[in-house]
Design a protein around this motif. Structure first.
Motif, PDB file in Angstrom:
ATOM      1  N   TRP A  62     -65.709  84.463-158.539  1.00  0.00           N
ATOM      2  CA  TRP A  62     -65.713  83.574-157.379  1.00  0.00           C
ATOM      3  C   TRP A  62     -64.445  83.776-156.538  1.00  0.00           C
ATOM      4  O   TRP A  62     -64.511  83.827-155.302  1.00  0.00           O
ATOM      5  CB  TRP A  62     -65.819  82.116-157.834  1.00  0.00           C
ATOM      6  CG  TRP A  62     -67.183  81.725-158.326  1.00  0.00           C
ATOM      7  CD1 TRP A  62     -68.077  82.521-158.976  1.00  0.00           C
ATOM      8  CD2 TRP A  62     -67.791  80.445-158.197  1.00  0.00           C
ATOM      9  NE1 TRP A  62     -69.204  81.806-159.280  1.00  0.00           N
ATOM     10  CE2 TRP A  62     -69.068  80.538-158.818  1.00  0.00           C
ATOM     11  CE3 TRP A  62     -67.405  79.227-157.651  1.00  0.00           C
ATOM     12  CZ2 TRP A  62     -69.944  79.460-158.886  1.00  0.00           C
ATOM     13  CZ3 TRP A  62     -68.269  78.138-157.711  1.00  0.00           C
ATOM     14  CH2 TRP A  62     -69.531  78.264-158.323  1.00  0.00           C
ATOM     15  N   HIS A  65     -64.640  86.899-154.549  1.00  0.00           N
ATOM     16  CA  HIS A  65     -65.537  86.784-153.393  1.00  0.00           C
ATOM     17  C   HIS A  65     -64.852  86.070-152.228  1.00  0.00           C
ATOM     18  O   HIS A  65     -64.931  86.532-151.077  1.00  0.00           O
ATOM     19  CB  HIS A  65     -66.795  86.023-153.796  1.00  0.00           C
ATOM     20  CG  HIS A  65     -67.661  85.624-152.642  1.00  0.00           C
ATOM     21  ND1 HIS A  65     -68.482  86.511-151.968  1.00  0.00           N
ATOM     22  CD2 HIS A  65     -67.822  84.410-152.012  1.00  0.00           C
ATOM     23  CE1 HIS A  65     -69.114  85.887-150.997  1.00  0.00           C
ATOM     24  NE2 HIS A  65     -68.736  84.616-151.003  1.00  0.00           N
ATOM     25  N   PHE A  66     -64.198  84.954-152.506  1.00  0.00           N
ATOM     26  CA  PHE A  66     -63.636  84.145-151.429  1.00  0.00           C
ATOM     27  C   PHE A  66     -62.313  84.703-150.906  1.00  0.00           C
ATOM     28  O   PHE A  66     -61.974  84.503-149.737  1.00  0.00           O
ATOM     29  CB  PHE A  66     -63.432  82.705-151.905  1.00  0.00           C
ATOM     30  CG  PHE A  66     -64.709  81.928-152.033  1.00  0.00           C
ATOM     31  CD1 PHE A  66     -65.427  81.546-150.911  1.00  0.00           C
ATOM     32  CD2 PHE A  66     -65.209  81.585-153.285  1.00  0.00           C
ATOM     33  CE1 PHE A  66     -66.609  80.833-151.023  1.00  0.00           C
ATOM     34  CE2 PHE A  66     -66.386  80.864-153.410  1.00  0.00           C
ATOM     35  CZ  PHE A  66     -67.087  80.492-152.282  1.00  0.00           C
ATOM     36  N   TRP A 292     -73.134  85.512-154.459  1.00  0.00           N
ATOM     37  CA  TRP A 292     -71.986  86.388-154.190  1.00  0.00           C
ATOM     38  C   TRP A 292     -72.345  87.839-154.531  1.00  0.00           C
ATOM     39  O   TRP A 292     -71.876  88.767-153.867  1.00  0.00           O
ATOM     40  CB  TRP A 292     -70.762  85.969-155.002  1.00  0.00           C
ATOM     41  CG  TRP A 292     -70.418  84.511-155.021  1.00  0.00           C
ATOM     42  CD1 TRP A 292     -69.792  83.837-156.030  1.00  0.00           C
ATOM     43  CD2 TRP A 292     -70.645  83.518-153.999  1.00  0.00           C
ATOM     44  NE1 TRP A 292     -69.640  82.508-155.726  1.00  0.00           N
ATOM     45  CE2 TRP A 292     -70.149  82.283-154.472  1.00  0.00           C
ATOM     46  CE3 TRP A 292     -71.238  83.546-152.734  1.00  0.00           C
ATOM     47  CZ2 TRP A 292     -70.221  81.109-153.747  1.00  0.00           C
ATOM     48  CZ3 TRP A 292     -71.307  82.358-152.004  1.00  0.00           C
ATOM     49  CH2 TRP A 292     -70.813  81.180-152.495  1.00  0.00           C
TER      50      TRP A 292
END
Length: 452
Positions: A62, A65-66, A292
């Motif tokens: 995560w 991805h961000f 994602w």
């Protein structure tokens, strides 16, 4: 007199059904038995598989991805690996709920849980309007569940035994359900071929007319397929006659008949309510990770010679099989080393073949694909059931081969090997397939163009 007799006959039937519902509810609550504690349940969930160590990669995926700091291939790899333990947890939750729900309802729940990753990917692709990739993924999921997973099970399960058994009645019904699901996808393809056979003719419908017609047709087919699936589940769970389920069939394998007794005598490792809470949380985390993953797959495809069709038919379905594949590879290596090094006496072979994946393909064809079609109608996405001829041919070929292999309700290792080899042929041929732009143009959302 007839009315009285009719009432006399129907009353015991209603009483039996009511008693069955009550007993199932008591079984779910474990009435009269000690339930599993919350702390013990959480501990057993966390230690149910060595793959759970990969759960630590989920927050890292995560963050990757961000943050946008890592290369897209690293983000894709992290998301891909992170989904593996979540998929394995679905298997564990299904096994535990089997003990609370019994074989009938437990089988349906297990089939649904095993399709959660694929269904989630399909819904995300629909919301992102990646409709051609969605069609390819549906094809790949069904083919994988028909060829790769049963082939591996038949190949390894039949290595030490002459042949393994399947439930004859269940297998025969699966043949019919699988065939009607595949033929439902053949109908739009045949109609499209007929409507566009003479492209120079002035009577050839325009793209807008074709898209509208196939959307309406697909929605009607989706409703009919859903009705077939619902009727099949009613037949499975409440067949006519004296039996209460498919295990009561006189030709059911003896080892399969003992399943319900084994479930009733086995103590669960997880509290049913804790299991449901963790199951819901697992679905949410896995769905986000899958999104994602899809966001990072486009740069991966563009940076390689991989086609969109190959990524949909082969790559994305492999994501759903990754956990079972990792377990299978580890188990195969362990068994092979044990036999070569004589660490222990090998387990006796089982006479019951594992063909649950065929049920997964049937549910995906007759339930999830129609649901996605109707969901596209509700959300204004022009998703239809007009698949490429190549994809339809793959489904027909896989359906024909698996029906032929299981027609006698028996399997052996060479039949499993044949399924694996045919899947390998599909992977090879799909690598060189680039799709049909004319059909892809009927799946475009407003503002989109066909990808070359």
């Amino acid at each position: 007199m007839d009315v009285e007799n009719s009432g006399a006959v129907s009353t015991p039937r209603r009483d039996t059904m009511k008693q069955s519902v009550v007993s199932r509810w008591d079984r779910f609550r474990r009435k009269g038995k000690k339930n599993v504690g919350v702390f013990v349940s959480v501990k057993n969930i966390m230690t149910c598989s060595w793959l759970n160590i990969l759960l630590l990669l989920t927050p890292l995926a995560w963050w990757a991805h961000f943050s946008g700091r890592l290369h897209y291939s690293i983000v894709f790899s992290l998301c891909f690996i992170s989904i593996i333990p979540h998929e394995k947890l679905f298997d564990f939750y299904g096994e535990q709920m089997h003990l609370y729900l019994g074989k009938d309802v437990g089988d349906l729940l297990t089939i649904t849980l095993n399709n959660v990753v694929e269904a989630t990917l399909a819904i995300i692709l629909l919301t992102k309007c990646r409709l051609k990739l969605l069609q390819s993924t549906i094809t790949g999921v069904v083919v994988l569940h028909l060829l790769l997973i049963p082939g591996a099970a038949f190949f390894t399960g039949g290595a030490q035994i002459w042949e393994q058994d399947l439930h004859p009645a269940h297998t025969q019904l699966n043949h019919s359900l699988l065939t009607v699901g595949v033929l439902a996808l053949l109908l739009p393809a045949v109609l499209y071929a007929g409507a566009t056979s003479d492209s120079a003719s002035s009577s050839t419908p325009s793209s807008e007319v074709l898209q509208t017609d196939f959307l309406q047709m697909s929605r009607g087919l989706a409703v009919i397929l859903l009705l077939i699936y619902i009727a099949s589940r009613i037949y499975y769970h409440n067949p006519p006659g004296k039996g209460h389920n498919m295990l009561s069939h006189p030709d059911a394998p003896e080892e399969l008949r003992n399943t319900e007794d084994k479930l009733a005598s086995t103590e669960p490792e997880v509290n049913q309510w804790v299991c449901l809470v963790f199951l819901a949380a697992n679905v949410g985390v896995m769905a986000a990770t899958a999104e994602w993953l899809l966001d990072s797959i486009d740069p991966v495809v563009e940076a390689t010679i991989m086609t969109q069709e190959w990524s949909g038919i082969v790559l994305l379905p492999i994501v759903s099989f990754s956990a079972d594949g990792a377990i299978a590879v580890g188990y195969f290596i362990h068994r092979t080393l044990s036999r070569l090094m004589k660490f222990r006496t090998p387990d006796p072979p089982t006479t019951l073949a594992k063909a649950e994946a065929i049920d997964l393909s049937i549910q995906f064809l007759l339930f999830w694909t129609p649901v996605v079609t109707l969901l596209g109608w509700w959300t204004g996405k022009p998703f239809n059931l007009l698949f490429d001829w190549f994809e339809v041919a793959l489904l027909i070929g896989a359906c024909f081969l698996v029906n032929y292999v299981t027609q006698d309700a028996k399997t052996n290792w060479i039949e499993g090997f044949a399924l694996l080899c045919f899947y390998t042929m599909i992977v090879l041929c799909t690598w060189f397939y680039s799709g049909q732009p004319a059909i892809a143009s009927l799946l475009l959302c407003p503002g989109e163009t066909v990808e070359e």
